[in-house]
Design an enzyme around this catalytic site. Structure first.
Site, short mmCIF file in Angstrom:
data_model
loop_
_atom_site.label_atom_id
_atom_site.label_comp_id
_atom_site.label_asym_id
_atom_site.label_seq_id
_atom_site.Cartn_x
_atom_site.Cartn_y
_atom_site.Cartn_z
N ASN A 1 88.51 80.23 77.63
CA ASN A 1 89.89 80.20 78.14
C ASN A 1 90.16 81.37 79.07
O ASN A 1 90.88 81.24 80.05
CB ASN A 1 90.89 80.13 76.97
CG ASN A 1 91.09 81.45 76.27
OD1 ASN A 1 91.95 82.22 76.65
ND2 ASN A 1 90.27 81.75 75.26
N GLU B 1 82.10 75.50 70.25
CA GLU B 1 83.13 74.49 69.91
C GLU B 1 82.68 73.10 70.36
O GLU B 1 82.84 72.11 69.62
CB GLU B 1 84.46 74.85 70.58
CG GLU B 1 85.55 73.84 70.23
CD GLU B 1 86.80 73.97 71.09
OE1 GLU B 1 87.27 75.09 71.32
OE2 GLU B 1 87.29 72.92 71.55
N CYS C 1 95.96 83.87 70.22
CA CYS C 1 96.62 82.59 69.95
C CYS C 1 96.74 82.42 68.43
O CYS C 1 96.15 83.20 67.67
CB CYS C 1 95.77 81.45 70.52
SG CYS C 1 94.11 81.45 69.82
N CYS D 1 90.11 76.33 63.74
CA CYS D 1 91.51 76.19 64.17
C CYS D 1 91.97 74.72 64.03
O CYS D 1 91.20 73.79 64.29
CB CYS D 1 91.61 76.63 65.62
SG CYS D 1 93.23 76.38 66.32
N HIS E 1 85.45 85.11 70.88
CA HIS E 1 84.70 85.69 71.99
C HIS E 1 85.36 86.97 72.48
O HIS E 1 85.92 87.04 73.58
CB HIS E 1 84.55 84.66 73.12
CG HIS E 1 83.58 83.58 72.74
ND1 HIS E 1 83.76 82.26 73.04
CD2 HIS E 1 82.41 83.64 72.06
CE1 HIS E 1 82.76 81.55 72.56
NE2 HIS E 1 81.92 82.37 71.95
S1 SF4 Z 1 91.86 75.86 69.82
FE1 SF4 Z 1 91.00 77.88 70.24
S2 SF4 Z 1 92.29 78.74 71.88
FE2 SF4 Z 1 93.41 77.00 70.96
S3 SF4 Z 1 94.74 77.89 69.39
FE3 SF4 Z 1 92.84 77.26 68.40
S4 SF4 Z 1 91.53 79.08 68.45
FE4 SF4 Z 1 93.17 79.41 69.92
#
Ligand code: SF4
Length: 408
Positions: A318, A180, A56, A150, A86
């Site tokens: 995920n 997270e 992603c 992120c 992960h």
């Molecule tokens: S929140 Fe996590 S799964 Fe979603 S884009 Fe960011 S790193 Fe990727």
């Protein structure tokens, strides 16, 4: 001049590391199948890829920054608080680059690990972020921090911070032990927030909360059942009067909506529909990448499939959710950690629905049916294309075909 100690936007050195990223994570096979509409067919074998899978934007950025950090500080000790993402192969690659891990698993670094750090050291924070107190310890140690959190995780943090400032308790739909979720929970104490949170894993745990709200469960019983996900000093009588829902970004969207709906109904029953806004808020914080991968899998599953393979770390939230979706719809569904879990007629896989920290892996023989076969393939957000390409090569070999057949 004072050295800059905190970096959140990399070092503008992508072009310096692009060749390394391509070498380690690209797959010519995957590129070719994508060009052909995500379908590959040969000698009775059909492989269909989901329209969205693999890295992603958040993971791509975090991996890029990790490589840039090594390039920027070739002489310094570089650490990371725990898994970068992960995906075991990715974390192994960082170790090869001399990046040291302050912890492994979901627990996070012990106090002694922070004690070993010195001001010249560089510490990477992973894509899913780090709890407020870790960042504070790194600041006190005067380490250089490269924060790859992120943007979608930062949006969740903003939401729970706002709940806290308004005096709302954050109900976080997530896994209480996940990095997270721990980082998100810690944000409730920032900037004058009241620091109240409660983590619920699923509808069953949400049911305990609604039972309490509606007077059908005592506070002690609720604490006994959900104490692992409560902030220190949580007082159900006081802290469940006004709640705001947020979630770990990688949960199942349908489940998050159901969790929110159950809480909303309970608040209406307790306080009346006209007052519900004073007691309840919901903000869907599932990230678009997770959502796109789930949607693309649903679309892929509309095709008749004999086998479904989901690739990604066994501890990847995920990926586990993709595996659950697949398992409910295709009897022969396999969640594999990497391409080399496929070894001829044997496949090593993790049963769908087992906890993220479960080490259970099953060895199954005869996973690939004889005769014409249709295989669906997808991968979690932390799985590089190179792993997907490897899996395709292993499938071809299991059919007695050369790996290169996918490039013919
Ligand atoms: S929140 Fe996590 S799964 Fe979603 S884009 Fe960011 S790193 Fe990727």
């Amino acid at each position: 001049m004072t050295e800059q100690k905190y970096f959140r936007k990399g070092f503008k050195m992508r072009e310096n590391v692009q060749h390394l990223l391509d070498r380690d994570y690209r797959s010519e096979v995957v590129d070719r199948i994508r060009e052909n509409g995500n379908v590959f067919e040969t000698e009775g074998l059909t492989i269909r890829l989901a329209d969205e899978f693999g890295f992603c934007y958040g993971v791509d950025r975090a991996v890029d920054y990790a490589f840039q950090t090594r390039e920027k500080f070739p002489e310094r000790r570089i650490f990371i608080t725990g898994d970068m993402i992960h995906n075991a192969s990715m974390n192994d690659r960082l170790r090869e680059m001399g990046i040291e891990f302050l912890s492994t698993g979901f627990e996070g670094p012990p106090e002694e690990a922070f004690e070993t750090l010195a001001p010249d050291d560089v510490v990477l924070l992973p894509a899913f972020g780090a709890p407020v107190d870790w960042v504070e310890k790194l600041r006190q140690k005067e380490c250089v921090v490269v924060d790859t959190t992120c943007g979608s995780v930062l949006s969740v943090w903003k939401r729970v911070t706002r709940y806290a400032q308004k005096g709302f308790t954050s109900i976080i739909h997530g896994k209480y032990y996940h990095e997270e979720t721990k980082a998100t929970a810690s944000q409730t104490s920032r900037d004058g927030g009241n620091g109240k949170y409660l983590i619920v894993r699923n509808l069953k745990e949400t049911g305990y909360v609604t039972d309490f709200i509606l007077g059908n469960m005592a506070a002690d019983e609720l604490k006994e059942k959900l104490g692992h996900g409560m902030c220190p000093g949580f007082d159900p009588g006081k802290d469940l009067q006004r709640v705001g829902v947020a979630n770990q970004t990688t949960m199942l969207m349908s489940e998050t909506m159901a969790v929110g709906e159950e809480l909303r109904k309970a608040m209406i029953e307790r306080y009346g529909a006209e007052k519900v806004e004073e007691h309840f808020e919901l903000f869907d914080t599932i990230c678009s990448a997770t959502q796109d991968r789930q949607d693309a899998l649903f679309e892929l599953l509309e095709n008749p499939l004999d086998v479904m393979i989901v690739i990604g770390g066994y501890n990847s939230s995920n990926t586990n959710n993709l595996a659950i979706i697949a398992d409910e719809r295709v009897p022969r569904s396999y969640h594999i950690a990497s391409g080399d879990c496929i070894d001829g007629e044997i496949i090593h896989h993790k049963p769908a629905g087992t906890p993220l920290d479960s080490r259970e892996e099953i060895e199954e023989r005869g996973w690939l049916p004889e005769g014409p076969v249709r295989i669906g393939l997808t991968a979690g957000a932390s799985t590089p294309n190179s792993q997907i390409g490897l899996a395709i090569g292993r499938i071809l070999e299991a059919r007695g075909l050369p790996r290169e057949a996918a490039l013919a």
